[in-house]
Design a protein around this motif. Structure first.
Motif, PDB file in Angstrom:
ATOM      1  N   GLY A 144       0.534  -1.605   0.060  1.00 16.26           N
ATOM      2  CA  GLY A 144       0.065  -0.163   0.203  1.00 16.26           C
ATOM      3  C   GLY A 144       0.965   1.348   0.140  1.00 16.26           C
ATOM      4  O   GLY A 144       0.442   2.762   0.125  1.00 16.26           O
ATOM      5  N   GLY A 145       1.913   0.808  -0.283  1.00 19.22           N
ATOM      6  CA  GLY A 145       2.753   2.069  -0.604  1.00 19.22           C
ATOM      7  C   GLY A 145       3.940   2.300   0.992  1.00 19.22           C
ATOM      8  O   GLY A 145       3.967   1.250   1.757  1.00 19.22           O
ATOM      9  N   LEU A 146       4.736   3.346   0.257  1.00 23.15           N
ATOM     10  CA  LEU A 146       6.121   3.076   1.795  1.00 23.15           C
ATOM     11  C   LEU A 146       5.517   3.734   1.976  1.00 23.15           C
ATOM     12  O   LEU A 146       5.412   5.530   1.833  1.00 23.15           O
ATOM     13  CB  LEU A 146       7.873   2.972   1.067  1.00 23.15           C
ATOM     14  N   ARG A 147       5.762   4.364   3.475  1.00 22.37           N
ATOM     15  CA  ARG A 147       5.911   5.712   4.592  1.00 22.37           C
ATOM     16  C   ARG A 147       7.336   5.322   5.471  1.00 22.37           C
ATOM     17  O   ARG A 147       8.004   4.414   5.085  1.00 22.37           O
ATOM     18  CB  ARG A 147       4.543   5.356   5.441  1.00 22.37           C
ATOM     19  N   ARG A 148       7.630   6.090   5.609  1.00 25.48           N
ATOM     20  CA  ARG A 148       9.143   6.434   6.603  1.00 25.48           C
ATOM     21  C   ARG A 148       8.484   6.121   8.347  1.00 25.48           C
ATOM     22  O   ARG A 148       7.832   6.053   8.562  1.00 25.48           O
ATOM     23  CB  ARG A 148       9.348   8.328   6.520  1.00 25.48           C
ATOM     24  N   ALA A 179       6.274 -15.836   4.555  1.00 24.83           N
ATOM     25  CA  ALA A 179       5.018 -16.345   4.905  1.00 24.83           C
ATOM     26  C   ALA A 179       5.151 -15.422   6.472  1.00 24.83           C
ATOM     27  O   ALA A 179       3.809 -15.281   7.160  1.00 24.83           O
ATOM     28  CB  ALA A 179       4.846 -17.542   5.762  1.00 24.83           C
ATOM     29  N   ALA A 180       5.679 -14.921   6.513  1.00 26.50           N
ATOM     30  CA  ALA A 180       5.682 -14.409   7.664  1.00 26.50           C
ATOM     31  C   ALA A 180       4.938 -12.813   7.810  1.00 26.50           C
ATOM     32  O   ALA A 180       5.077 -12.737   6.797  1.00 26.50           O
ATOM     33  CB  ALA A 180       7.812 -13.634   8.206  1.00 26.50           C
ATOM     34  N   PRO A 181       4.347 -12.046   9.002  1.00 24.26           N
ATOM     35  CA  PRO A 181       3.264 -11.334   9.389  1.00 24.26           C
ATOM     36  C   PRO A 181       4.650 -10.022   8.597  1.00 24.26           C
ATOM     37  O   PRO A 181       3.630  -9.126   8.348  1.00 24.26           O
ATOM     38  CB  PRO A 181       2.931 -10.734  10.704  1.00 24.26           C
ATOM     39  N   ALA A 182       5.903  -9.895   9.147  1.00 21.49           N
ATOM     40  CA  ALA A 182       6.632  -9.393   9.010  1.00 21.49           C
ATOM     41  C   ALA A 182       8.218  -9.384   8.191  1.00 21.49           C
ATOM     42  O   ALA A 182       8.214 -10.550   8.620  1.00 21.49           O
ATOM     43  CB  ALA A 182       7.039  -8.073   9.689  1.00 21.49           C
ATOM     44  N   PHE A 183       8.924  -9.216   7.903  1.00 23.55           N
ATOM     45  CA  PHE A 183      10.086  -8.954   6.752  1.00 23.55           C
ATOM     46  C   PHE A 183      11.100  -7.450   6.576  1.00 23.55           C
ATOM     47  O   PHE A 183      10.177  -7.096   6.403  1.00 23.55           O
ATOM     48  CB  PHE A 183      10.458  -9.969   5.640  1.00 23.55           C
ATOM     49  N   THR A 184      12.519  -7.886   6.432  1.00 22.62           N
ATOM     50  CA  THR A 184      13.052  -6.832   6.634  1.00 22.62           C
ATOM     51  C   THR A 184      13.966  -7.253   4.933  1.00 22.62           C
ATOM     52  O   THR A 184      14.449  -8.088   4.995  1.00 22.62           O
ATOM     53  CB  THR A 184      13.444  -6.140   7.100  1.00 22.62           C
ATOM     54  N   VAL A 192      10.790  -2.197   6.036  1.00 20.69           N
ATOM     55  CA  VAL A 192      10.261  -3.255   6.253  1.00 20.69           C
ATOM     56  C   VAL A 192       9.141  -3.657   6.172  1.00 20.69           C
ATOM     57  O   VAL A 192       7.774  -2.350   5.155  1.00 20.69           O
ATOM     58  CB  VAL A 192      10.130  -2.934   7.997  1.00 20.69           C
ATOM     59  N   LEU A 193       8.466  -4.419   5.395  1.00 23.05           N
ATOM     60  CA  LEU A 193       7.293  -5.143   5.012  1.00 23.05           C
ATOM     61  C   LEU A 193       6.433  -5.938   6.032  1.00 23.05           C
ATOM     62  O   LEU A 193       6.650  -6.715   6.328  1.00 23.05           O
ATOM     63  CB  LEU A 193       7.515  -5.741   3.677  1.00 23.05           C
ATOM     64  N   VAL A 194       5.374  -5.582   5.701  1.00 27.52           N
ATOM     65  CA  VAL A 194       4.604  -5.967   6.910  1.00 27.52           C
ATOM     66  C   VAL A 194       2.783  -6.718   5.652  1.00 27.52           C
ATOM     67  O   VAL A 194       2.554  -6.024   4.170  1.00 27.52           O
ATOM     68  CB  VAL A 194       3.984  -5.170   7.812  1.00 27.52           C
ATOM     69  N   ARG A 195       2.073  -7.693   6.286  1.00 31.25           N
ATOM     70  CA  ARG A 195       0.968  -8.339   5.372  1.00 31.25           C
ATOM     71  C   ARG A 195      -0.904  -7.231   5.562  1.00 31.25           C
ATOM     72  O   ARG A 195      -1.047  -6.837   5.233  1.00 31.25           O
ATOM     73  CB  ARG A 195       0.769  -9.125   5.584  1.00 31.25           C
ATOM     74  N   ASP A 196      -0.300  -6.520   6.679  1.00 35.47           N
ATOM     75  CA  ASP A 196      -1.229  -5.672   7.333  1.00 35.47           C
ATOM     76  C   ASP A 196      -1.941  -3.907   7.290  1.00 35.47           C
ATOM     77  O   ASP A 196      -0.249  -3.502   6.516  1.00 35.47           O
ATOM     78  CB  ASP A 196      -1.711  -6.289   9.506  1.00 35.47           C
ATOM     79  N   GLY A 200       6.539  -0.771   4.436  1.00 34.52           N
ATOM     80  CA  GLY A 200       5.422  -0.991   3.724  1.00 34.52           C
ATOM     81  C   GLY A 200       4.627  -1.886   4.121  1.00 34.52           C
ATOM     82  O   GLY A 200       4.759  -2.930   4.541  1.00 34.52           O
ATOM     83  N   THR A 201       3.332  -1.488   3.989  1.00 31.80           N
ATOM     84  CA  THR A 201       2.380  -2.253   4.246  1.00 31.80           C
ATOM     85  C   THR A 201       1.651  -2.562   2.860  1.00 31.80           C
ATOM     86  O   THR A 201       1.439  -3.013   2.142  1.00 31.80           O
ATOM     87  CB  THR A 201       0.842  -1.481   5.150  1.00 31.80           C
TER      88      THR A 201
END
Length: 141
Positions: A31-35, A52-57, A62-66, A43-44
């Motif tokens: 959904g875009g990157l924010r600081r 499959a992790a809920p967050a990874f880097t 840092v990318l998250v699924r939510d 990144g959301t």
């Protein structure tokens, strides 16, 4: 921003890991990157099946699924992911991905879990990442 975070940010841009993370965010439908704090980008809405992790880097991304709420609810997870960003700076960027996968495979062979005996996850803080340390396979018998 503290000097050490600025240095990490620069190194991860130069070693191409942050640009790779930005491409992955775009490919994953983020959904875009924010600081975020300490020079991180958040990144959301990541939607690709792997990892499959809920967050990874990847790099300083840092990318998250939510929608990012997991990082607000669990500040220790963000600290864990920030440590991974530092590991990218020390491990020549994308080379870390290969090293991480090798270590994850060895940990899987040792205990059936990719994180417990993976030095990258241990140095980033197993508990902060939501992992628990599992016993070695031969110790369970």
């Amino acid at each position: 921003m503290e000097r050490r975070y600025r240095l990490r940010q620069i190194v991860n841009i130069v070693n191409a890991s942050t640009p790779l993370g930005m491409l992955l965010a775009r490919a994953g439908g983020s959904g875009g990157l924010r600081r975020g704090p300490h020079g991180l980008l958040i990144g959301t809405g990541y939607r690709l099946p792997l990892p499959a992790a809920p967050a990874f880097t990847v790099g300083n991304v840092v990318l998250v699924r939510d929608d990012g709420s997991i990082l607000r609810r669990r500040p220790s997870l963000l600290a864990h992911e920030a440590r991974h960003a530092t590991q990218y700076a020390w491990c020549l960027g994308p080379v870390m991905i290969v090293l991480y996968l090798v270590c994850a495979g060895l940990s899987m062979a040792l205990c059936g879990d990719h994180a417990s005996y993976n030095p990258f996850e241990r140095r980033a803080g197993l508990e902060d990442g939501g992992y628990r340390r599992r016993p070695l396979r031969f110790a369970r018998r």
